[in-house]
Design a protein around this motif. Structure first.
Motif, PDB file in Angstrom:
ATOM      1  N   SER A 244      -2.697   4.610   7.691  1.00  0.00           N
ATOM      2  CA  SER A 244      -3.401   4.296   6.448  1.00  0.00           C
ATOM      3  C   SER A 244      -2.924   5.175   5.305  1.00  0.00           C
ATOM      4  CB  SER A 244      -4.914   4.458   6.635  1.00  0.00           C
ATOM      5  OG  SER A 244      -5.407   3.545   7.584  1.00  0.00           O
TER       6      SER A 244
ATOM      7  N   GLU B 150      -1.575   3.507   1.892  1.00  0.00           N
ATOM      8  CA  GLU B 150      -2.368   3.749   0.692  1.00  0.00           C
ATOM      9  C   GLU B 150      -1.604   4.582  -0.331  1.00  0.00           C
ATOM     10  OE1 GLU B 150      -6.238   5.229   1.762  1.00  0.00           O
ATOM     11  OE2 GLU B 150      -6.609   3.553   3.129  1.00  0.00           O
TER      12      GLU B 150
ATOM     13  N   TYR C  19      -4.059  -0.917  -5.139  1.00  0.00           N
ATOM     14  CA  TYR C  19      -4.517   0.249  -4.389  1.00  0.00           C
ATOM     15  C   TYR C  19      -5.887   0.007  -3.770  1.00  0.00           C
ATOM     16  CZ  TYR C  19      -6.069   5.068  -3.526  1.00  0.00           C
ATOM     17  OH  TYR C  19      -6.556   6.211  -2.949  1.00  0.00           O
ATOM     18  N   ASP C  20      -6.831  -0.526  -4.544  1.00  0.00           N
ATOM     19  CA  ASP C  20      -8.170  -0.794  -4.028  1.00  0.00           C
ATOM     20  C   ASP C  20      -8.137  -1.828  -2.899  1.00  0.00           C
ATOM     21  OD1 ASP C  20      -9.281   1.011  -5.762  1.00  0.00           O
ATOM     22  OD2 ASP C  20      -9.970  -0.478  -7.212  1.00  0.00           O
TER      23      ASP C  20
ATOM     24  N   ARG D 210      -6.829  -0.181   0.318  1.00  0.00           N
ATOM     25  CA  ARG D 210      -7.866   0.681   0.890  1.00  0.00           C
ATOM     26  C   ARG D 210      -8.940  -0.152   1.595  1.00  0.00           C
ATOM     27  NH1 ARG D 210     -10.568   4.645  -3.092  1.00  0.00           N
ATOM     28  NH2 ARG D 210     -11.481   5.328  -1.126  1.00  0.00           N
TER      29      ARG D 210
ATOM     30  N   ASN E  76      -7.714  -1.663   4.861  1.00  0.00           N
ATOM     31  CA  ASN E  76      -7.610  -0.636   5.891  1.00  0.00           C
ATOM     32  C   ASN E  76      -8.971  -0.354   6.521  1.00  0.00           C
ATOM     33  OD1 ASN E  76      -4.872  -0.185   5.896  1.00  0.00           O
ATOM     34  ND2 ASN E  76      -4.939   1.465   4.408  1.00  0.00           N
ATOM     35  N   GLN E  77     -10.025  -0.371   5.701  1.00  0.00           N
ATOM     36  CA  GLN E  77     -11.366  -0.178   6.236  1.00  0.00           C
ATOM     37  C   GLN E  77     -11.748  -1.298   7.194  1.00  0.00           C
ATOM     38  OE1 GLN E  77     -13.335   0.094   2.465  1.00  0.00           O
ATOM     39  NE2 GLN E  77     -13.209   2.325   2.380  1.00  0.00           N
TER      40      GLN E  77
END
Length: 317
Positions: A206, A210, A222-223, A226, A229-230
């Motif tokens: 990650s 990221e 970018y958001d 992220r 990945n969560q």
């Protein structure tokens, strides 16, 4: 929380290869983990009870052994539940046991928990982007990676945004950050793939993706990286039982970092596309159903050689 932060501290120590006697500053740890000093201090006291750190009343906390001695402790933390209620909700949702819309009273009865405990966990899930609060005490689940099709779609989405990010006119990489990410990936190649826990391997993966997304200069890319990945975290830990591919993936990460450092963003983008396609075919339960009979995907070397000739110039801060 105490156990979770203790696990994060051990992961940081192992990631940064800290030596015996290293000073674990509470303020710095709180900043890196993203919490306040009080829970960090409680976690350090817990680690002192386990013999992982020593405590001097005047000077603070220090590592009792070097990072290589913490493998057993890291495995112990990895095998303990992150947050039982969180994991129960995630497991039930992935198994289709929870409907799209649920009420707090229903969840309190199902899991036998108080409202305050439930809301803390639901707030965490909301931050991770797979549930949102509705009217009153109702909650609505959002899209998750909860099927072979959804898992496959997540890789297609990642290819579109992560490759685009590398080719963004606003792309700027931070040389210091790049070297930190490079060191983390090199440790995996040098043997970390066989000793790091599933959580540590996932976090290292990650961190790489990221970082590249952040360098794109596009907040939405970018958001998005992220958030996905969560969502991936819920389903990917179990896939690290086959550890050897993690070494190859880290080697591919290093190749992309090399391309970025030598100002070849087209080459890096080609490597990223090939890397994500390879990961999709390796990990996705339904990948083979989508890959038969089509045109042959160029190898990573072929993709890099072909795209590298474009010679795109990279900018650094």
């Amino acid at each position: 929380m105490q156990v979770r932060i203790a696990r994060d501290i051990v992961a940081l120590v192992r990631r940064d290869v800290r030596p015996v006697g290293y000073h674990l500053a509470e303020t710095q740890l709180a900043r890196e983990i993203g919490t306040s000093r009080s829970p960090v201090k409680a976690a350090l006291e817990y680690l002192a009870e386990l013999g992982v750190v020593t405590h001097d009343a005047n000077r603070g906390f220090f590592l009792a052994g070097d990072s290589s001695s913490l493998t057993d402790v890291a495995e112990q933390f990895a095998s303990s539940p992150d947050e039982p209620l969180y994991l129960s909700i995630a497991s039930d949702r992935l198994a289709g046991k929870l409907p799209d819309e649920v009420g707090e009273a229903e969840l309190m009865r199902r899991y036998n928990v108080a409202r305050t405990t439930l809301r803390k966990v639901l707030s965490r899930i909301a931050r991770e982007g797979w549930i949102e609060q509705g009217v009153g005490h109702g909650w609505r689940f959002l899209g998750m990676i909860d099927s072979p099709d959804a898992y496959d779609e997540s890789f297609v989405f990642r290819q579109s945004i992560e490759v685009t990010g590398l080719l963004s006119p606003a792309f700027r990489y931070d040389p210091k950050h790049l070297e930190e990410i490079r060191a983390e990936q090199q440790r995996i190649v040098d043997g970390g793939w066989s000793t790091m826990t599933a959580a540590e391997l996932f976090d290292a993966n990650s961190h790489f993706h990221e970082a590249v997304a952040r360098w794109s200069g596009n907040r939405f890319i970018y958001d998005s990286v992220r958030r996905i990945n969560q969502l991936r975290r819920l389903v990917e830990y179990s896939q690290t039982t086959n550890r050897k591919p993690r070494k190859g993936q880290a080697e591919e990460h290093l190749a992309m970092l090399d391309a970025i450092a030598r100002a070849d963003l087209f080459g890096a983008a080609a490597l990223m596309r090939s890397h994500l396609d390879g990961a999709r075919r390796l990990k996705s339960p339904g990948a083979q159903a989508f890959s038969g009979g089509g045109a042959r995907t160029p190898s990573r070397a072929e993709g890099a050689a072909g795209a590298g000739r474009a010679g795109r110039t990279s900018r650094t801060r």
